[in-house]
Structures are given as structure tokens and as C-alpha cells.
Enzyme design. Structure first.
Site, PDB file in Angstrom:
ATOM      1  N   GLY A 499       0.804  -1.217   0.000  1.00 25.21           N
ATOM      2  CA  GLY A 499       0.000   0.000   0.000  1.00 25.21           C
ATOM      3  C   GLY A 499       0.833   1.261   0.000  1.00 25.21           C
ATOM      4  N   GLY A 724       8.470   0.744  10.596  1.00 29.44           N
ATOM      5  CA  GLY A 724       8.150  -0.311   9.631  1.00 29.44           C
ATOM      6  C   GLY A 724       7.212  -1.359  10.190  1.00 29.44           C
ATOM      7  N   GLY A 726       6.434  -4.238   7.834  1.00 32.05           N
ATOM      8  CA  GLY A 726       6.471  -5.387   6.929  1.00 32.05           C
ATOM      9  C   GLY A 726       6.894  -6.662   7.615  1.00 32.05           C
ATOM     10  N   GLU A 727       7.940  -6.589   8.415  1.00 35.28           N
ATOM     11  CA  GLU A 727       8.461  -7.829   8.996  1.00 35.28           C
ATOM     12  C   GLU A 727       7.826  -8.261  10.317  1.00 35.28           C
ATOM     13  OE1 GLU A 727      11.000  -6.392   6.161  1.00 35.28           O
ATOM     14  OE2 GLU A 727      11.630  -8.325   6.919  1.00 35.28           O
TER      15      GLU A 727
END
Ligand code: FES
Ligand code: FES
Lengths: 769, 213
Positions: A499, A724, A726-727
Site C-alpha cells: 500500500g 516499519g 512489513g516484517e
């Protein structure tokens, strides 16, 4: 010049003042006190319509006039020397335009040390092995490539390439590769130098412990399997190269190609408008990108080279296996005194099997020793895979901590809280509490005796997540306002499905008082000249959004300056709200489009670059996940019923897509915990399940209820306070599930995946597998 | 193998253990779509004396209401014709062997894996691809629901899920969660969007929770 500013950080409602050093020119920081309209709300993806109607063009969908189709011939042998390659017959096949053979030892040598070489230790060229023959080190390595007018002809042509191999002894098994006398993957041997880290002294720590647990945990090699395979479409126009690539990093891809073809970076353009997933396997041009460009060059026509699913599973990356021995000591009250981790694993011909991140980061413990070693085998190379090393490391660490809790008669959550790492916002405590509540943790009972035959048992388990990459420079963005009212936000970055596009629009819209869908986003193109790091390590938004914001602030300033005289006001007294420019008294206003129309130039634009993270600020993203499972002790089948996952990303940009990202991490890890494993056949050295039927990926039938919880914890390492995401969500799930299964059956799970046969073995119903 | 002793991640795997391992688990993959909607078995080509192939043959296909003619070798799949010859690239090739659902299209209204079907066998049938789902202007309610619920991330699997969900709703306008799951059982999404796909489909059938966007 830097200035000092006082800002509020911490959790919503529980913030406190801190002073930060901020570089000159930074806009007002969005701290915990900032009241934002769009940022943090659930916002629909801007490219949703393109994706649900099939009009989104991925690399796989690119078609150019006169385009040829490329195909790669791969070695069936896991270890061999190439004696000769004869492509005469293939070249003569009608429709074949070009054949390239990769017979030189150093054919892809220039890719060494690139982000995605896959050949980290290729150093045979001119070695002591006599005539310079290229050596193949895993079944699936590239031997030749063709370009033809149809995909079918390209496929046929591969069968007409005659390759003579001299097969060499191979080793694909991790333990065999460690034995003296094992076939050597590299002239140097199969063992990389061990990596050792020590803090405090574990001997002393274990002496001080009241309880010590130890165990060996194993995890399999896992395959990324992004649904769009690796590939590229390449076209040469004279000395200029244009490539559409399925990549997580258009700039890295460009730089690899420029280096390979000895071109200035400006002569190579890489685009990626839509990308069907990457998960860490798509950094750099790699062999695929280079071969696409080579074929196009030689054939003098555009070439599309997309791998098929089998190739994807042989030669584009994996998460290495691990064998982890871990020993943990603690006081009676649960205070950790020592953690000792010894691990080894194989990423095939590449390294990357380290797993010590969680042991070093997650809990506070005075004495920690880690010893890790990469083992080389004749198998496809490792690539970073969503939180590299962390899902593996978390599995061993969290399992051992649960065992320790049971040994000490403590609640596993209390044990974690006792040893949590003090951090600025105490966000982890919130995450523990919110996720524990969502799962109903108070129902957890210590495991009882091994269940009677046929019983269905339920259990609860948990795990912690942390990730510590914050992004940073370089990253550039431009925001443009045209006199027709069009607003453009430009950054070369790529949207791998997270996104990014929508997040860029949200930040621009916030600054300009617009709605996100009024912002046109341009990304996925090196020709923008607006640099972005690769999308990996959870650094995309943290790197680019602060630059986007600064650029938007610059454009805003220019627009207000232009509009001020007309409103009889000073620019400082103007605000942008709901698509209008308003005076601070609210007395006068002008519409955004109208103000744009009155600009004296056709366009105003502002460019900005990411500045360094503010000194001393920033910190890990944290998370906590809790799982409830059901185990059928007759069949060994594990069903995950529910997972509650609480995470923070500093300031949440888009609640909707952030929650999707949590779901995605949880599901990918659930799949890893229960189903996934690459299986190699020892005697032949080939992968036995390079497809989606035998390499199982969790589907609709395996889905539990998932409760994603975003905890807002403002942090101020950048002007937005974003971190972040993502992980982190993939980190603790497998551990939480394994702990829940252990809790259900009263026997400790020590191996992933937790397949039914393994569960039955744990229950003593079948021989151990 | 005794506890505490070093073990290997894979060395203990025998062929038998491998087959066992992959044989269990997600039994539904590759089965869900087929179980719900058996692939339409085409009638064998009429033996009109014509031998087709191996060279390219002319072939008329009715796709999204329009008949188009292509010349392809008889071995070419419906999927490859749609993508490579008709440039209808919304239909994705992901596994190319009936394992993922990314290539799903409607054949006379029923979902099939277009990678598992030869283009020749689709002659005379009405083919609907993802490009043919939306009305002339705007989106199909299902497509809108996918967007509203964020039932997609990278979006590569999305066309297949939309097609299969549409086929379900067409024959069962108010499915429950189990029916949705089962229908979509043969589809894979690597980004992990399943829970929100379920929500999207349920919402169109009037059984979903309100969206928060
Ligand atoms: S591409 Fe047809 S089912 Fe996967
Ligand atoms: S959204 Fe990426 S594979 Fe489903």
C-alpha cells in the site's frame, strides 16, 4: 544547522515531553499531540479498482510490439562441470531468434556482491581445477537461454540444446555437508567461518540460575513463492535499456544492469508499476534480469522472460533451514540469567542462515552467547525472507521460554513481562495486554498429562516480536500542483502490495487538505529520478514518507504564498482544509482548484529529501501474538482457531492496509509453522516439491480467526513518526502456534513444520519421523 | 532420535515421510474449486475428418461477449490464448497446473482453471474473464466489496478470487462462511488476504460486518 524542539512521544494518552535535535528546515513534527485528519484512518487502496478489474499491469502482463519470449535451460545436476554446450539444433528451429550459452566460468561474475547474485562465492575462474569450465552448484542453475517468437517455441528450443555435463559428487543434506570428507560445494569447503557474539558471561549466568532448560529445535528451508514469479521485459533502444521488472527495488535492479552492461545508470530505466509480491526474494537484477537484457540485446528485439513456478522454487531464493540448540537459565522468579544459542543451517550455495536476532534483541538478559554457522550445500541460494532469521530464532527462543515458565510454575506471559526490554513508549506492555485479552489468555492452564487416545485438546501459546530497522536517507520525493488543480506525488519507489502508493497519497493529502484519492501518485520508475531504497527490511515508508511530507509542505507553502494576496492575508495566516484555503479567522476562503487556476505558472513543485533520523530517537517496532489451537490426537492434525496480533508501527499511516499487513504476516507464518518445507532428495540432489501442490501454502481452509490490533505509539525519529510494519507480524506466529500445541498436548514441539505425523510421533503413537 | 542430540532439519526425511508430509495438511488446495464446480468436460471434438495440428489452427473464441479469432497450436491452453494472444492479462498464470486458482475464468458461468484447459476445448462456450465482470460503468458489487474490505494486497491472486466468488454468489446469493471457504479452497493468496476476502464475499451476500472505510 540543527534546532532543538520539544515534542511529545509515547502512547496515545500516555505521552511525555522529550527534546530532540532536528535538522534545519524540518516541518513541524507529527508527534503524539498532532491531530491529523487523514493519516491513521482506514483508507481504501488507490489502486484497488485496477486490481479487482484485472487492468493493473504487472511485469508479467507487459506486452510490446515485436516482443519475443525468453526461456532458460537449467542444470538437472546438483553439482557438475559443463564440458560443452551445443546450441546448433536449437538455433535452427523456426521461430528461435537467439540462443545464449552460459559456458564461461564467470559468466555472471559481475553480479557477485550485488544484492541478488545468488552466487556469493563463485570463485572458480582460473582456479586450480584445470581447464576453465563452468561449474554448476545446484540443480536448477542457469545453463543457456533462448528467445523465440512464441513461448511454446522457446520451450521446444530448450530441448534441442545439447549439454554435456561431468557430474560431480554432491551434497544436499545439512548434516552430511558438515562431515569431514563430504563433497565440497566450494573449494574452501562447506563451512563458513562461525559467527560468535557474547555479552556478559554465560557460564556465570548459568551458575546463578535456579532453573535451566535446554533443547534442540529445527526449522526447514522455506520458499518465498510470491505469486508473480521473477522476471523482466527488456528492450534496447540503441545504447539505452528499458526494463519492466518484477522487483522490490527498481534502483538496485537498474544499478546491477548498468554495472553488467557497463552503462551509465542514466542509460538504464527500470519500471515496476505493479508487483505480485516479493517477500525478500526480489532484490537486484539477478540472473533473470541480466538474461532478459542479454537476450533482447542479441535478438535486437524486446524480450519477456518470466520464470515458471518450478524455476521460481529452484533458483530464486529461500529461507535457510536451522538447527538450534538453546539453553536458558533463570532465577526462581523468572529473571533470566543466561541464554546460550548454537545454531547452524543451510541457505544452499549462499549464506544467510543466522538466527540470533531474537535472542539478542527480545528480552533483557545480562549474559548471552550466540554461535552461528552457515553450511553450504548443493541447493538453491538463500535470499532474505521477510524478517530474515527471526521466525526461526523466535521459534527456538520462545519455545524454550515456555518450557522454562512451565518448569518454574510461572505464567509464560508473566515471565516475558519480567524480562522485557525497557523502551521509550512501553508499547510492548500494551501489546501484551491487548492481545492477551483478545485471545482470553486467562483461560490458559499449564499442560496436563499426555491426552488419552482420540481426545481433541486445545491449547494457548504466545510469542514476542521486535524489528529494528528505521529507514533513512537517501530518499527523495516531489510534489507538484498544476494550474488545472491536479496534484502529483512522485517517488521512484515500488509498491509490493503493502500500500505504498496509497500511503504516499495519504501524507500528501494530509498536508494539502485534500482527500487521498485527489492525489495522483507516480512510482515504480527510476526515470522519476526520485530515489527510494528497495522495499525490504520494513524501510519503505520510514524512508520515503518523511521526504514526501517535506515535499508536500514545500508545495503547500508555495500555493499559500500565491493565494495570500487574493485573500488579503499573510501566507502564515492561511490553512488548507477540506479542499479549501482558509484564513485563520475563517472569514475568507478559496477553493483548492480555484487557487491553483490562479497560479502564475502552469505548475508549482517542491522536491525534498529524507534527512537523517533524529539523534537518539527511534527504536524497535514491537509486537505480541497469542494463538489458540486445537489438536486432534487421533490424527495429529493441528487446527489454529484464533490468533490475536498486536503490533505498532510508530504512527499508523493507513489503518486498513496496516491491518492487512498484520493478517498477511500471521498467515504466512502460520503456513510456515504447519505446512511449508522444501524437500530435497539426497541421491539425486533435486528438489522434490518445486510446485504449489507438494509445497503446501496455507489456503482458505486453514484460516483461523485473526484479530489484528494496531497500537499507536508515536515515535519521532522522523517528521512523521512512522516505523516499519512489513516484517514484525511474521516473527512470532510460528512460536506462538508451537507453544499452543505444546500446551495442548503436554509435549514440547521442537520441529517445524508441525505436521500431523510429527504430532503423532510426539504423542508416541508412531515412530519418530 | 533422542532428545538433546543434534538433529537435522531434513536428513531424517525418507521418501515415505515426504509423501506422508505433503499428503496431509491442506487437503483442500486444488480441490475446493473443483469440488464445488466440477470442471465442465467438453464433448470430444467432432470427428469431421479434420486433424488439428500440430501446426497453428484458427480458433474462434467467445470472450466477454465478443467472438475473436486466433491462430494457435492445438497444445496451447485457454489461459495462454487469453493472456498472450488476446492481451486479456487480468487472468493470471501462477502455477500453470491447477494448484492455485489464479487463472480462473467462467465458462458458461462456471469457474474453471484456464491453465488446465486447451483453448480448442473452449470453442463454442461463453468465456468470462475478470475484465468482463464489471458493468459498463462502475464496478460489480463484489469488486467494490473487495476494495472496501481491503481484500487484496499485491493483487496478483485477486482476479481468481473475484471470479470464483462471483460464481458462488451467482448460484448462492447468501453463502455462509463455510461455503465461502470451501468454494475458495483451491485458491492461494501469498500475501494472506483470506480473512478479508471472506468478509467481502459475505458482505455482498448480506452476511458481512459493516466495513470500516
Ligand atoms: S495458474 Fe491455473 S490453477 Fe494456478
Ligand atoms: S494479494 Fe498478493 S497474492 Fe493475494
Amino acid at each position: 544547522m540543527a534546532s532543538r524542539r520539544t515534542i511529545k512521544i509515547g502512547l496515545d494518552g500516555g505521552s511525555r515531553d522529550v527534546e530532540v535535535q532536528v535538522p534545519e528546515g524540518e516541518p513541524p513534527i507529527w508527534d503524539a499531540a498532532a491531530r491529523l485528519r487523514v493519516v491513521g484512518q482506514p483508507v481504501r487502496r488507490l489502486d484497488g479498482a485496477a486490481k479487482v478489474t484485472g487492468t493493473a499491469r504487472y511485469t508479467y502482463d507487459i506486452s510490446l510490439p515485436g516482443m519475443l519470449y525468453g526461456k532458460i535451460l537449467r542444470s538437472p545436476h546438483p553439482h557438475a562441470r559443463i564440458l560443452s554446450i551445443d546450441a546448433t539444433r536449437a538455433s535452427k528451429l523456426a521461430g528461435v531468434k537467439t540462443v545464449i550459452v552460459f559456458d564461461r566460468p564467470d559468466y555472471f561474475g559481475k553480479l557477485e556482491n550485488s544484492e541478488d547474485s545468488g552466487h556469493p562465492m563463485e570463485s572458480d575462474a582460473g582456479g586450480s581445477e584445470g581447464p576453465k569450465k563452468r561449474r554448476i552448484r545446484f540443480a536448477g542453475e542457469e545453463v543457456a537461454a533462448v528467445a523465440a517468437t512464441t513461448p511454446e517455441i522457446a520451450e521446444d528450443a530448450l530441448e534441442l540444446i545439447d549439454v554435456r555435463y561431468e557430474p560431480l559428487p554432491h551434497v544436499v543434506d545439512l548434516e552430511e555437508a558438515r562431515r569431514p570428507g563430504a563433497p565440497k560445494v566450494y573449494p574452501q569447503g562447506n563451512l563458513a567461518p562461525p559467527s560468535v557474539g557474547e555479552q556478559g558471561n554465560v557460564e556465570t549466568g548459568f551458575k546463578a540460575a535456579d532453573a535451566v532448560v535446554e533443547g534442540t529445535y529445527t526449522t526447514p528451508v522455506a520458499l518465498h513463492n510470491a505469486l508473480e514469479t521473477h522476471g523482466a521485459v527488456a528492450r534496447w533502444d540503441g545504447g539505452k535499456l528499458t526494463v519492466w521488472a518484477s522487483t522490490q527495488g527498481v534502483f538496485g535492479f537498474r544499478d546491477d544492469l548498468a554495472k553488467f552492461f557497463n552503462l551509465p545508470a542514466a542509460s538504464v530505466r527500470v519500471q515496476s508499476d505493479f508487483l505480485g509480491g516479493g517477500f525478500g526474494a526480489k532484490f537486484g537484477a539477478g540472473v533473470v534480469g541480466v538474461v532478459a537484457a542479454l537476450l533482447a540485446k542479441k535478438a535486437q528485439a524486446p524480450v519477456k522472460l518470466m520464470l515458471d513456478r518450478q524455476e521460481e522454487n529452484l533458483a530464486t531464493g529461500n529461507r535457510p533451514s536451522s538447527v538450534q540448540w538453546i539453553r536458558i537459565g533463570a532465577k526462581r522468579d523468572g529473571t533470566l540469567t543466561a541464554i546460550h544459542l548454537k545454531s547452524h543451517g543451510t541457505g544452499g550455495i549462499a549464506g544467510g542462515a543466522g538466527v540470533s536476532g531474537p535472542v539478542r534483541m527480545f528480552y533483557s538478559c545480562p549474559n548471552v552467547r550466540t554461535e552461528e554457522q552457515d553450511v553450504f550445500t548443493n541447493a538453491g541460494f538463500a535470499m532474505p525472507f521477510r524478517a530474515p532469521g527471526f521466525p526461526q530464532g523466535s521459534f527456538a527462543l520462545e519455545s524454550a521460554l515456555d518450557e522454562l515458565s512451565d518448569r518454574l510454575g510461572l505464567d509464560p506471559l508473566d515471565l516475558r513481562k519480567k524480562n522485557y526490554v525497557e523502551q521509550k513508549g512501553k508499547v510492548l506492555m500494551q501489546e501484551y495486554d491487548q492481545a492477551a485479552k483478545a485471545i482470553g489468555w486467562s483461560r490458559r492452564r499449564p499442560p496436563s498429562a499426555v491426552p488419552a487416545n482420540g481426545e481433541i485438546r486445545r491449547g494457548l501459546g504466545m510469542g514476542t516480536a521486535a524489528w529494528g530497522m528505521y529507514g533513512g536517507p537517501p530518499a527523495d520525493a516531489t510534489v507538484r500542483i498544476s494550474s488545472d488543480g491536479k496534484v502529483e506525488c512522485v517517488c521512484g519507489t515500488q509498491d509490493i502490495g503493502t500500500g505504498t502508493r496509497t500511503a504516499m497519497a495519504i501524507v500528501t493529502a494530509e498536508v494539502l487538505g485534500l482527500k487521498p484519492d485527489q492525489v495522483h501518485v507516480v512510482l515504480g520508475d527510476t526515470a522519476t529520478g526520485m530515489y527510494s531504497p528497495a522495499s525490504g527490511g520494513s524501510v519503505t515508508l520510514t524512508s520515503i514518507l518523511p521526504a514526501v511530507r517535506s515535499a508536500a509542505e514545500g508545495a503547500r507553502r508555495k500555493l499559500l504564498e500565491a493565494a495570500a494576496p487574493g485573500l488579503g492575508a499573510q501566507p502564515e495566516d492561511l490553512d488548507l482544509k477540506d479542499g479549501r484555503i482558509v484564513t485563520s479567522s475563517g472569514g475568507r476562503s478559496v477553493g483548492f482548484a480555484q487557487a491553483a487556476a490562479r497560479l502564475k505558472s502552469a505548475v508549482i513543485s517542491a522536491q525534498a529529501s529524507r534527512v537523517d533520523n533524529y539523534k537518539g530517537m527511534g527504536g524497535e517496532s514491537w509486537g505480541a501474538q497469542f494463538a489458540e489451537v486445537e489438536v486432534d490426537t487421533a490424527t495429529g492434525q493441528v487446527r489454529v482457531l484464533k490468533i490475536a496480533a498486536a503490533h505498532d508501527a510508530g504512527r499508523t499511516i493507513n489503518r486498513l492496509t496496516a491491518e492487512s499487513q498484520i493478517n498477511g504476516g500471521v498467515i504466512m507464518a502460520l503456513s510456515y509453522a504447519l505446512l511449508e518445507q522444501r524437500v530435497m532428495d539426497g541421491p539425486t540432489g533435486i528438489v522434490m516439491n518445486p510446485n504449489l501442490e507438494d509445497y503446501k501454502i496455507a489456503g482458505p481452509m486453514e484460516m483461523p480467526e485473526i484479530v489484528p490490533i494496531m497500537v499507536d505509539a508515536s515515535d519521532v525519529a522522523n517528521n512523521i513518526g512512522v516505523k516499519g510494519l512489513g516484517e514484525p507480524p511474521i516473527v512470532p506466529t510460528a512460536a506462538a502456534i508451537a507453544n499452543a500445541v505444546s500446551n495442548a498436548i503436554g509435549v514440547r514441539v521442537r520441529d517445524l513444520p508441525i505436521s500431523p505425523d510429527r504430532v503423532l510421533a510426539l504423542l508416541g503413537k508412531v515412530k519418530e519421523v | 532420535m533422542a532428545r538433546g542430540k543434534r538433529k537435522t532439519a531434513s536428513s531424517a526425511l525418507t521418501r515415505r515421510a515426504f509423501l506422508k508430509g505433503v499428503g496431509i495438511g491442506s487437503g483442500a488446495i486444488g480441490a475446493g474449486l473443483l469440488a464445488a464446480e466440477p470442471p465442465h468436460r467438453p464433448a470430444p471434438a467432432k470427428a469431421a475428418g479434420a486433424t488439428l495440428g500440430p501446426g497453428p489452427v484458427a480458433l474462434g473464441l467467445k470472450v466477454n461477449g465478443q467472438t475473436q479469432t486466433v491462430r494457435v497450436e492445438p497444445r496451447v491452453t485457454l489461459l495462454d490464448v487469453l493472456r498472450d494472444r488476446l492481451d486479456l492479462t487480468g487472468t493470471k498464470k501462477i502455477c500453470d497446473r491447477g494448484e492455485c486458482g489464479g487463472c480462473a475464468v467462467l465458462l458458461d458461468g462456471r469457474p474453471v482453471y484456464s491453465c488446465m484447459m486447451l483453448a480448442l476445448d473452449a470453442r463454442g462456450r461463453s468465456i468470462t474473464t475478470i475484465e468482463g465482470i464489471a458493468p459498463k460503468s462502475g464496478l460489480h458489487p463484489l469488486q467494490q466489496a473487495f476494495i472496501d474490505r481491503d481484500a487484496l494486497q499485491c493483487g496478483f491472486c485477486t482476479p481468481g478470487f473475484v471470479i470464483a466468488s462471483k460464481a458462488l454468489l451467482d448460484r448462492n446469493p447468501r453463502p455462509d462462511l463455510d461455503q465461502v471457504r470451501e468454494t475458495l479452497g483451491g485458491h492461494i493468496c501469498r500475501c494472506g488476504t483470506y480473512p478479508r476476502i471472506f468478509e467481502a464475499v459475505l458482505s455482498v451476500g448480506g452476511r458481512g460486518r459493516p466495513a470500516d472505510t
